[in-house]
Design a protein around this motif. Structure first.
Motif, PDB file in Angstrom:
ATOM      1  N   TYR A  35       8.290  -7.583  -2.976  1.00  0.00           N
ATOM      2  CA  TYR A  35       8.041  -6.245  -3.379  1.00  0.00           C
ATOM      3  C   TYR A  35       9.239  -5.599  -4.246  1.00  0.00           C
ATOM      4  CZ  TYR A  35       4.628  -6.455   0.634  1.00  0.00           C
ATOM      5  OH  TYR A  35       3.527  -6.713   1.301  1.00  0.00           O
ATOM      6  N   GLN A  37       8.622  -3.366  -6.887  1.00  0.00           N
ATOM      7  CA  GLN A  37       8.834  -1.770  -6.974  1.00  0.00           C
ATOM      8  C   GLN A  37       7.576  -1.123  -6.028  1.00  0.00           C
ATOM      9  OE1 GLN A  37       8.415   0.183 -10.819  1.00  0.00           O
ATOM     10  NE2 GLN A  37       8.170  -1.748 -11.807  1.00  0.00           N
ATOM     11  N   MET A  38       7.843   0.182  -5.882  1.00  0.00           N
ATOM     12  CA  MET A  38       6.948   0.987  -4.857  1.00  0.00           C
ATOM     13  C   MET A  38       5.711   0.884  -5.874  1.00  0.00           C
ATOM     14  SD  MET A  38       9.075   3.898  -3.433  1.00  0.00           S
ATOM     15  CE  MET A  38      10.285   4.372  -4.672  1.00  0.00           C
ATOM     16  N   THR A  39       4.486   0.981  -5.134  1.00  0.00           N
ATOM     17  CA  THR A  39       3.272   1.216  -5.584  1.00  0.00           C
ATOM     18  C   THR A  39       3.372   2.830  -5.578  1.00  0.00           C
ATOM     19  OG1 THR A  39       2.168   1.523  -3.370  1.00  0.00           O
ATOM     20  CG2 THR A  39       2.130  -0.612  -4.521  1.00  0.00           C
ATOM     21  N   GLN A  42       3.141   4.605  -2.527  1.00  0.00           N
ATOM     22  CA  GLN A  42       4.340   4.304  -1.804  1.00  0.00           C
ATOM     23  C   GLN A  42       5.523   5.405  -2.481  1.00  0.00           C
ATOM     24  OE1 GLN A  42       5.054   0.217  -2.317  1.00  0.00           O
ATOM     25  NE2 GLN A  42       3.330  -0.181  -0.810  1.00  0.00           N
ATOM     26  N   LYS A  60      -6.781   4.889  -2.787  1.00  0.00           N
ATOM     27  CA  LYS A  60      -7.861   3.850  -2.511  1.00  0.00           C
ATOM     28  C   LYS A  60      -7.377   2.646  -1.842  1.00  0.00           C
ATOM     29  CE  LYS A  60      -8.116   1.503  -7.152  1.00  0.00           C
ATOM     30  NZ  LYS A  60      -7.077   2.406  -8.033  1.00  0.00           N
ATOM     31  N   THR A  61      -8.351   1.731  -1.246  1.00  0.00           N
ATOM     32  CA  THR A  61      -8.047   0.479  -0.758  1.00  0.00           C
ATOM     33  C   THR A  61      -7.258  -0.418  -1.687  1.00  0.00           C
ATOM     34  OG1 THR A  61      -9.977   0.876   0.398  1.00  0.00           O
ATOM     35  CG2 THR A  61      -8.969  -1.425   0.613  1.00  0.00           C
ATOM     36  N   GLY A  62      -6.224  -0.933  -1.039  1.00  0.00           N
ATOM     37  CA  GLY A  62      -5.400  -1.931  -1.547  1.00  0.00           C
ATOM     38  C   GLY A  62      -4.269  -1.237  -2.568  1.00  0.00           C
ATOM     39  N   SER A  63      -3.870  -0.019  -2.248  1.00  0.00           N
ATOM     40  CA  SER A  63      -2.883   0.480  -2.915  1.00  0.00           C
ATOM     41  C   SER A  63      -1.553   0.345  -2.191  1.00  0.00           C
ATOM     42  CB  SER A  63      -3.264   1.885  -3.220  1.00  0.00           C
ATOM     43  OG  SER A  63      -3.595   2.762  -2.098  1.00  0.00           O
ATOM     44  N   GLY A  64      -1.500  -0.096  -1.067  1.00  0.00           N
ATOM     45  CA  GLY A  64      -0.290  -0.222  -0.517  1.00  0.00           C
ATOM     46  C   GLY A  64       0.107   0.677   0.654  1.00  0.00           C
ATOM     47  N   LYS A  65      -0.997   1.366   1.169  1.00  0.00           N
ATOM     48  CA  LYS A  65      -0.630   2.292   2.153  1.00  0.00           C
ATOM     49  C   LYS A  65       0.217   1.625   3.406  1.00  0.00           C
ATOM     50  CE  LYS A  65      -5.029   3.872   2.218  1.00  0.00           C
ATOM     51  NZ  LYS A  65      -5.515   3.072   1.309  1.00  0.00           N
ATOM     52  N   THR A  66      -0.115   0.564   3.962  1.00  0.00           N
ATOM     53  CA  THR A  66       0.558  -0.032   5.109  1.00  0.00           C
ATOM     54  C   THR A  66       2.149   0.089   4.821  1.00  0.00           C
ATOM     55  OG1 THR A  66      -1.170  -1.625   5.157  1.00  0.00           O
ATOM     56  CG2 THR A  66       0.579  -1.972   6.786  1.00  0.00           C
ATOM     57  N   VAL A  67       2.635  -0.467   3.888  1.00  0.00           N
ATOM     58  CA  VAL A  67       4.201  -0.145   3.517  1.00  0.00           C
ATOM     59  C   VAL A  67       4.717   1.259   3.507  1.00  0.00           C
ATOM     60  CG1 VAL A  67       5.849  -0.818   1.968  1.00  0.00           C
ATOM     61  CG2 VAL A  67       4.133  -2.763   2.364  1.00  0.00           C
ATOM     62  N   GLU A 102       2.085  -7.171   8.693  1.00  0.00           N
ATOM     63  CA  GLU A 102       2.608  -6.660   7.474  1.00  0.00           C
ATOM     64  C   GLU A 102       3.859  -6.083   8.121  1.00  0.00           C
ATOM     65  OE1 GLU A 102       3.486  -6.579   4.234  1.00  0.00           O
ATOM     66  OE2 GLU A 102       1.961  -5.089   3.481  1.00  0.00           O
ATOM     67  N   ARG A 105       6.603  -8.680   9.214  1.00  0.00           N
ATOM     68  CA  ARG A 105       7.220  -9.145   7.977  1.00  0.00           C
ATOM     69  C   ARG A 105       8.395  -8.159   7.490  1.00  0.00           C
ATOM     70  NH1 ARG A 105       4.314 -11.015   2.783  1.00  0.00           N
ATOM     71  NH2 ARG A 105       2.998  -9.354   3.194  1.00  0.00           N
ATOM     72  N   GLU A 166      -6.481   4.527   8.083  1.00  0.00           N
ATOM     73  CA  GLU A 166      -7.912   4.291   7.618  1.00  0.00           C
ATOM     74  C   GLU A 166      -8.652   5.455   8.295  1.00  0.00           C
ATOM     75  OE1 GLU A 166      -9.126   1.444   5.890  1.00  0.00           O
ATOM     76  OE2 GLU A 166      -7.328   0.200   5.507  1.00  0.00           O
TER      77      GLU A 166
HETATM   78  P1  ADP Z   1      -4.411  -0.220   1.790  1.00  0.00           P
HETATM   79  O1  ADP Z   1      -3.831  -0.046   3.153  1.00  0.00           O
HETATM   80  O2  ADP Z   1      -3.877   0.881   0.882  1.00  0.00           O
HETATM   81  O3  ADP Z   1      -5.753  -0.797   1.431  1.00  0.00           O
HETATM   82  P2  ADP Z   1      -2.475  -2.588   1.939  1.00  0.00           P
HETATM   83  O4  ADP Z   1      -1.460  -1.721   2.396  1.00  0.00           O
HETATM   84  O5  ADP Z   1      -3.323  -3.579   2.612  1.00  0.00           O
HETATM   85  O6  ADP Z   1      -3.261  -1.610   1.097  1.00  0.00           O
HETATM   86  O7  ADP Z   1      -1.780  -3.220   0.593  1.00  0.00           O
HETATM   87  C1  ADP Z   1      -2.388  -3.974  -0.266  1.00  0.00           C
HETATM   88  C2  ADP Z   1      -1.796  -5.390  -0.724  1.00  0.00           C
HETATM   89  O8  ADP Z   1      -0.595  -4.904  -1.292  1.00  0.00           O
HETATM   90  C3  ADP Z   1      -1.139  -6.165   0.057  1.00  0.00           C
HETATM   91  O9  ADP Z   1      -1.294  -7.439  -0.127  1.00  0.00           O
HETATM   92  C4  ADP Z   1       0.494  -5.839   0.218  1.00  0.00           C
HETATM   93  O10 ADP Z   1       1.029  -6.931   0.799  1.00  0.00           O
HETATM   94  C5  ADP Z   1       0.485  -5.694  -1.170  1.00  0.00           C
HETATM   95  N1  ADP Z   1       1.792  -4.540  -1.561  1.00  0.00           N
HETATM   96  C6  ADP Z   1       2.020  -3.443  -0.928  1.00  0.00           C
HETATM   97  N2  ADP Z   1       3.072  -2.856  -1.524  1.00  0.00           N
HETATM   98  C7  ADP Z   1       3.255  -3.761  -2.411  1.00  0.00           C
HETATM   99  C8  ADP Z   1       4.323  -3.574  -3.407  1.00  0.00           C
HETATM  100  N3  ADP Z   1       5.330  -2.473  -3.236  1.00  0.00           N
HETATM  101  N4  ADP Z   1       4.694  -4.362  -3.912  1.00  0.00           N
HETATM  102  C9  ADP Z   1       3.547  -5.461  -4.381  1.00  0.00           C
HETATM  103  N5  ADP Z   1       2.835  -5.641  -3.649  1.00  0.00           N
HETATM  104  C10 ADP Z   1       2.517  -4.587  -2.504  1.00  0.00           C
END
Ligand code: ADP
Ligand code: MG
Length: 475
Positions: A35, A37-39, A42, A60-67, A102, A105, A166
């Motif tokens: 990782y 850069q921050m999305t 983030q 939206k989904t896939g934007s990196g909300k978990t991190v 996640e 990790r 979610e």
């Molecule tokens: P969301 O909850 O918004 O649907 P996720 O948290 O599941 O999204 O993240 C989607 C994907 O992006 C995951 O595969 C995650 O590993 C990846 N990801 C999250 N943050 C970063 C980052 N800063 N740089 C690259 N990839 C990232």
């Protein structure tokens, strides 16, 4: 990592994690994971969350909300204190597993942090044993977390962060009451973070009740992204109702709200649509509460294609996925038109606003045109062709379980019965609504029959239940 490399990274990347108050070990770990850069979500939410504020974050989904929430939780954590300090609520076991992975990790940067996943579908005993050994963070589904709280196997007295992940999907699945029950057992002094892909109305209720002066981060404002495509069709009075079926066959919207000016028109339209094989339901003021609930449940869970309503009956209705609004009659007041069509094109979806008008309604159309300040787009009925020879059927079917809140059934029990022993995936299960005496669950039309049989043969919450189709299905 060499000093020079760090400074180059920082200078060239506006959204570097290095801007955040994170430990060196955590920054190195992020690099190791890849990782760089921050999305955007983030970058927008981490400064707020790390500062300890409550937060509503929508992206939206896939934007990196978990991190985005995981880093905030981990930063606050006292690893030397073996007590549950953070909890993440997720809608399904699969999503909880993803979040747990996640977080593990990310947690590798610090010393021994224990993260435990607590979901339904698995037996309680091993979970209780793990809890006895101690955990810093728990991730789970609302129903199972509540089970542990009721048994006293989960102690939240040291909790300082609560995450609702979610949130939209959790509300969809009928978890409101469970979330509320869990949140009430968390210490008042805590940080609460809510993450969601969309922002349905129910979220406001949740945030008002459980978040304290939250800051909001929304990456796509619903209104900026709203796309309503308007088309008008001139009709003869006697072809109006048939024109509605032509529109449905041509556009094939999954969910359509059809507005009529009178109750009689609603009844006539239902007759025409039903005769042509569409699954349409009427919403009118004469319905008893239970029937009204059933109609709304079936429409909102996508097991009915068309909801036919007058403006009065549709008041206060909130449907988050609506592909089309059809104005069967033109409203006398232009404002009502805006109101009607504003129900489609929500979130980042596109929506159709299709209107029928006869010659004697042209005065009303003119007023709508003036109010909108844009010319009306006229199209011909003859352009409409059936896009498929298949009948337009809703994607889901509603199963009614004869048992509800009175029988202590919770959404998680139903989801558990379907995804556990019965072997279906969470993706095949839609909205779950628990009412006092009945539970309604939407399932993928393709597995409806099997799901019905499996539920009837198996158990929900350890008890046999009676299940039936809420409507006659056509296959
Ligand atoms: P969301 O909850 O918004 O649907 P996720 O948290 O599941 O999204 O993240 C989607 C994907 O992006 C995951 O595969 C995650 O590993 C990846 N990801 C999250 N943050 C970063 C980052 N800063 N740089 C690259 N990839 C990232
Ligand atoms: Mg997520």
């Amino acid at each position: 990592m060499s000093q020079s490399k760090t400074s180059i990274t920082a200078a060239s990347e506006a959204n570097s994690f290095g801007k955040l108050p994170l430990t060196g070990a955590m920054l190195e770990n992020l690099q190791r994971i890849g990782y760089e850069q921050m999305t955007p979500i983030q970058a927008a939410s981490l400064p707020i969350a790390l500062a300890g504020h409550d937060l509503i974050a929508q992206a939206k989904t896939g934007s990196g909300k978990t991190v985005a929430f995981a880093l905030a939780l981990l930063a606050r954590l006292d690893a030397g204190r073996m007590a549950v300090q953070a909890m993440v609520l997720c809608p399904t076991r699969e999503l909880a597993a993803q979040v747990t992975d996640e977080m593990r990790r990310l947690a590798r940067a610090e010393e021994n942090i224990k993260i435990l996943s607590l979901c339904g579908g698995a037996t309680m005993r091993p979970q209780i044993a793990s809890l006895e050994h101690g955990a810093h963070i728990v991730v789970g589904t609302p129903g199972r977390i509540l089970d542990h709280l009721e048994r006293g196997s989960l102690d939240l007295s040291a909790l300082n962060s609560l995450v609702l992940d979610e949130a939209d999907r959790m509300l969809d699945m009928g978890f409101y009451d469970d979330i509320a029950a869990v949140a009430k057992q968390c210490p008042k002094e805590r940080q609460t973070l809510l993450f969601s892909a969309t922002y349905p109305e129910g979220i406001d209720k949740l945030t008002k009740q459980f978040l304290r002066s939250p800051q909001e981060v929304k990456l796509q404002s619903r209104h900026a992204a709203t796309k309503i495509r308007q088309r008008w069709y001139e009709v003869q009075q006697d072809e109006r109702l048939h024109a509605v079926s032509l529109l449905l066959a041509h556009f094939r919207p999954v969910s359509t709200l059809a507005f009529c000016n009178t109750k009689q028109q609603c009844r006539d339209l239902i007759d025409v649509l039903t005769a042509q094989g569409f699954q349409a339901l009427a919403l009118h003021g004469d319905l008893e509460q239970r029937d009204r609930d059933q109609v709304l449940i079936q429409f909102a869970n996508r097991s009915s294609s068309v909801l036919v309503a007058t403006d009065v009956a549709a008041r206060g209705l909130d449907i988050d996925q609506l592909e089309a609004v059809i104005n069967v009659d033109v409203t006398p007041e232009p404002d009502l038109y805006t109101h009607r069509i504003g129900r489609t094109g929500r979130a980042d979806e596109e929506g159709w606003a299709l209107s029928l008008a006869s010659m004697d309604e042209m005065g009303r159309v003119g007023r709508i045109e003036v109010m909108q300040g844009t010319p009306t787009q006229w199209h011909k009925l003859s352009e409409l062709t059936a896009a498929s020879s298949e009948p337009l059927l809703p994607p889901m079917v509603t199963l009614q379980i004869l048992g509800g809140r009175k029988d202590k059934i919770r959404p998680g029990d139903v989801l558990g019965a379907l995804t556990g022993e019965a072997g279906f995936t969470a993706a095949q299960v839609g909205k779950i609504n628990v009412t006092e005496f009945s539970t309604y669950v939407a399932v993928d039309r393709r597995i409806a029959k099997q799901a019905l049989n499996k539920l009837n043969a198996g158990k929900v919450k350890g008890k046999r239940v009676k299940v039936r189709f809420l409507q006659e299905t056509q296959n």
